[in-house]
Design a protein around this motif. Structure first.
Motif, PDB file in Angstrom:
ATOM      1  N   PHE A 100      50.230  42.819  34.361  1.00 41.29           N
ATOM      2  CA  PHE A 100      48.878  42.048  33.589  1.00 41.29           C
ATOM      3  C   PHE A 100      47.736  42.846  34.430  1.00 41.29           C
ATOM      4  N   GLY A 101      46.821  43.310  34.003  1.00 42.26           N
ATOM      5  CA  GLY A 101      45.498  43.507  34.572  1.00 42.26           C
ATOM      6  C   GLY A 101      45.232  44.630  35.392  1.00 42.26           C
ATOM      7  N   GLY A 102      46.410  45.647  35.200  1.00 44.80           N
ATOM      8  CA  GLY A 102      45.903  46.916  35.974  1.00 44.80           C
ATOM      9  C   GLY A 102      46.216  46.813  37.467  1.00 44.80           C
ATOM     10  N   ILE A 103      46.709  45.920  37.831  1.00 40.78           N
ATOM     11  CA  ILE A 103      46.806  45.794  39.674  1.00 40.78           C
ATOM     12  C   ILE A 103      48.149  46.386  40.051  1.00 40.78           C
ATOM     13  N   PHE A 104      48.224  46.531  41.384  1.00 37.50           N
ATOM     14  CA  PHE A 104      49.371  47.050  42.139  1.00 37.50           C
ATOM     15  C   PHE A 104      49.517  45.942  43.082  1.00 37.50           C
ATOM     16  N   HIS A 105      50.826  45.239  43.216  1.00 38.29           N
ATOM     17  CA  HIS A 105      50.806  44.072  43.987  1.00 38.29           C
ATOM     18  C   HIS A 105      52.394  43.804  44.166  1.00 38.29           C
ATOM     19  N   ALA A 106      52.558  42.879  45.083  1.00 38.83           N
ATOM     20  CA  ALA A 106      54.076  42.410  45.486  1.00 38.83           C
ATOM     21  C   ALA A 106      53.838  40.721  45.665  1.00 38.83           C
ATOM     22  N   HIS A 107      55.198  40.305  45.719  1.00 34.65           N
ATOM     23  CA  HIS A 107      54.920  38.887  46.025  1.00 34.65           C
ATOM     24  C   HIS A 107      55.969  38.280  47.099  1.00 34.65           C
ATOM     25  N   VAL A 108      55.554  37.821  48.009  1.00 33.47           N
ATOM     26  CA  VAL A 108      56.333  37.453  49.351  1.00 33.47           C
ATOM     27  C   VAL A 108      56.422  35.824  49.631  1.00 33.47           C
ATOM     28  N   GLN A 109      57.457  35.487  50.108  1.00 32.55           N
ATOM     29  CA  GLN A 109      57.726  33.926  50.463  1.00 32.55           C
ATOM     30  C   GLN A 109      57.559  33.895  51.984  1.00 32.55           C
ATOM     31  N   ASP A 110      56.701  33.445  52.831  1.00 31.41           N
ATOM     32  CA  ASP A 110      56.683  33.082  53.972  1.00 31.41           C
ATOM     33  C   ASP A 110      57.833  32.204  54.597  1.00 31.41           C
ATOM     34  N   PRO A 111      58.089  32.363  55.891  1.00 25.63           N
ATOM     35  CA  PRO A 111      59.332  31.469  56.315  1.00 25.63           C
ATOM     36  C   PRO A 111      59.455  30.003  55.939  1.00 25.63           C
ATOM     37  N   GLU A 150      50.761  36.644  46.826  1.00 22.89           N
ATOM     38  CA  GLU A 150      50.690  37.903  46.029  1.00 22.89           C
ATOM     39  C   GLU A 150      49.743  38.557  46.910  1.00 22.89           C
ATOM     40  N   ILE A 151      50.316  39.825  47.424  1.00 23.41           N
ATOM     41  CA  ILE A 151      49.553  40.741  47.993  1.00 23.41           C
ATOM     42  C   ILE A 151      49.325  41.861  46.861  1.00 23.41           C
ATOM     43  N   ALA A 152      47.976  41.950  46.875  1.00 22.55           N
ATOM     44  CA  ALA A 152      47.460  42.786  45.599  1.00 22.55           C
ATOM     45  C   ALA A 152      46.167  43.928  45.900  1.00 22.55           C
ATOM     46  N   HIS A 153      46.368  44.947  45.149  1.00 25.67           N
ATOM     47  CA  HIS A 153      45.169  45.738  44.859  1.00 25.67           C
ATOM     48  C   HIS A 153      44.965  45.688  43.614  1.00 25.67           C
ATOM     49  N   ASN A 154      43.543  45.150  43.440  1.00 27.33           N
ATOM     50  CA  ASN A 154      43.000  44.888  42.105  1.00 27.33           C
ATOM     51  C   ASN A 154      41.867  45.704  41.960  1.00 27.33           C
ATOM     52  N   PRO A 155      41.695  46.911  41.433  1.00 27.28           N
ATOM     53  CA  PRO A 155      40.390  47.798  41.309  1.00 27.28           C
ATOM     54  C   PRO A 155      39.495  46.887  40.659  1.00 27.28           C
ATOM     55  N   GLY A 156      39.438  45.940  39.655  1.00 25.66           N
ATOM     56  CA  GLY A 156      38.516  45.235  39.244  1.00 25.66           C
ATOM     57  C   GLY A 156      37.811  44.218  39.822  1.00 25.66           C
ATOM     58  N   TRP A 157      38.605  43.835  41.055  1.00 21.69           N
ATOM     59  CA  TRP A 157      38.309  42.673  41.893  1.00 21.69           C
ATOM     60  C   TRP A 157      37.013  43.020  42.834  1.00 21.69           C
ATOM     61  N   ARG A 158      35.965  42.263  42.943  1.00 21.95           N
ATOM     62  CA  ARG A 158      35.115  42.622  44.187  1.00 21.95           C
ATOM     63  C   ARG A 158      34.406  41.158  44.315  1.00 21.95           C
ATOM     64  N   VAL A 159      33.791  40.998  45.526  1.00 18.47           N
ATOM     65  CA  VAL A 159      33.014  39.933  46.018  1.00 18.47           C
ATOM     66  C   VAL A 159      31.514  40.451  46.007  1.00 18.47           C
ATOM     67  N   GLU A 160      30.531  39.954  45.637  1.00 14.22           N
ATOM     68  CA  GLU A 160      29.151  40.142  45.578  1.00 14.22           C
ATOM     69  C   GLU A 160      28.526  39.808  46.907  1.00 14.22           C
ATOM     70  N   PRO A 161      27.492  40.374  47.495  1.00 13.63           N
ATOM     71  CA  PRO A 161      26.987  39.964  48.665  1.00 13.63           C
ATOM     72  C   PRO A 161      26.748  38.299  48.665  1.00 13.63           C
ATOM     73  N   ASP A 162      26.281  37.468  47.688  1.00 16.48           N
ATOM     74  CA  ASP A 162      26.263  36.217  47.703  1.00 16.48           C
ATOM     75  C   ASP A 162      27.573  35.412  47.970  1.00 16.48           C
ATOM     76  N   VAL A 204      32.445  35.829  43.042  1.00 13.57           N
ATOM     77  CA  VAL A 204      33.684  36.875  42.903  1.00 13.57           C
ATOM     78  C   VAL A 204      33.489  37.311  41.478  1.00 13.57           C
ATOM     79  N   VAL A 205      33.859  38.669  41.141  1.00 14.15           N
ATOM     80  CA  VAL A 205      33.666  39.547  39.985  1.00 14.15           C
ATOM     81  C   VAL A 205      34.961  39.902  39.648  1.00 14.15           C
ATOM     82  N   LEU A 206      35.588  39.451  38.496  1.00 10.54           N
ATOM     83  CA  LEU A 206      36.979  40.099  37.848  1.00 10.54           C
ATOM     84  C   LEU A 206      36.660  40.619  36.750  1.00 10.54           C
ATOM     85  N   GLY A 207      37.664  41.655  36.989  1.00  8.90           N
ATOM     86  CA  GLY A 207      37.315  42.599  35.480  1.00  8.90           C
ATOM     87  C   GLY A 207      36.502  43.906  35.518  1.00  8.90           C
TER      88      GLY A 207
END
Length: 143
Positions: A108-119, A125-137, A140-143
């Protein structure tokens, strides 16, 4: 009530395993570490992740029930690229996390990711989402 969250707290059966995973393996700095009780990690501006020893967590709620289980929750950590997804997953695996889904393109959504369960059972979810960014204020911008 304002629309914000300041603390996200999880009950953990093994506080030392949590410390090894987040502080030792990932290099996160504890905002406050109370041995045998709780670790607070600042995870974003104004947001703290609390890892609270399960028996203390139940004692704090004090309703007599076991409230120290986690189900149906995933925390996501976004990184700059696929290689960082792989490095982060490997660091978590070495610290005792279980890889539930190895790094791969997402369905879903063109991401590269993995899921891990801590101890302690917390799913990340550890992800690279090229559509994700955080503005200076902080917005969060999605898409």
């Amino acid at each position: 009530m304002e629309q914000n969250v300041h603390f996200i707290t999880f009950a953990v059966a093994d506080l030392d395993a949590a410390r090894r995973c987040y502080v030792d393996a990932l290099g996160w700095r504890a905002l406050l570490d109370v041995p045998e009780e709780i670790i607070f990690l600042q995870v974003a501006p104004g947001v703290v992740l609390g890892l609270f020893r399960a028996d203390k967590f139940n004692q704090d709620i004090a309703d007599g029930a076991d409230r120290a289980t986690v189900s149906g929750v995933t925390l996501s950590h976004n990184v700059p690229g696929p290689a960082e997804v792989e490095r982060t997953v490997e660091a978590l695996r070495r610290a005792g996390a279980v890889v539930l889904k190895p790094p791969q393109p997402g369905e879903f959504g063109g991401i590269f990711h993995a899921h891990v369960q801590d101890p302690n059972g917390i799913v990340w979810e550890i992800a690279h989402n090229p559509g994700w960014r955080v503005e200076p204020d902080g917005t969060v911008v999605l898409g």
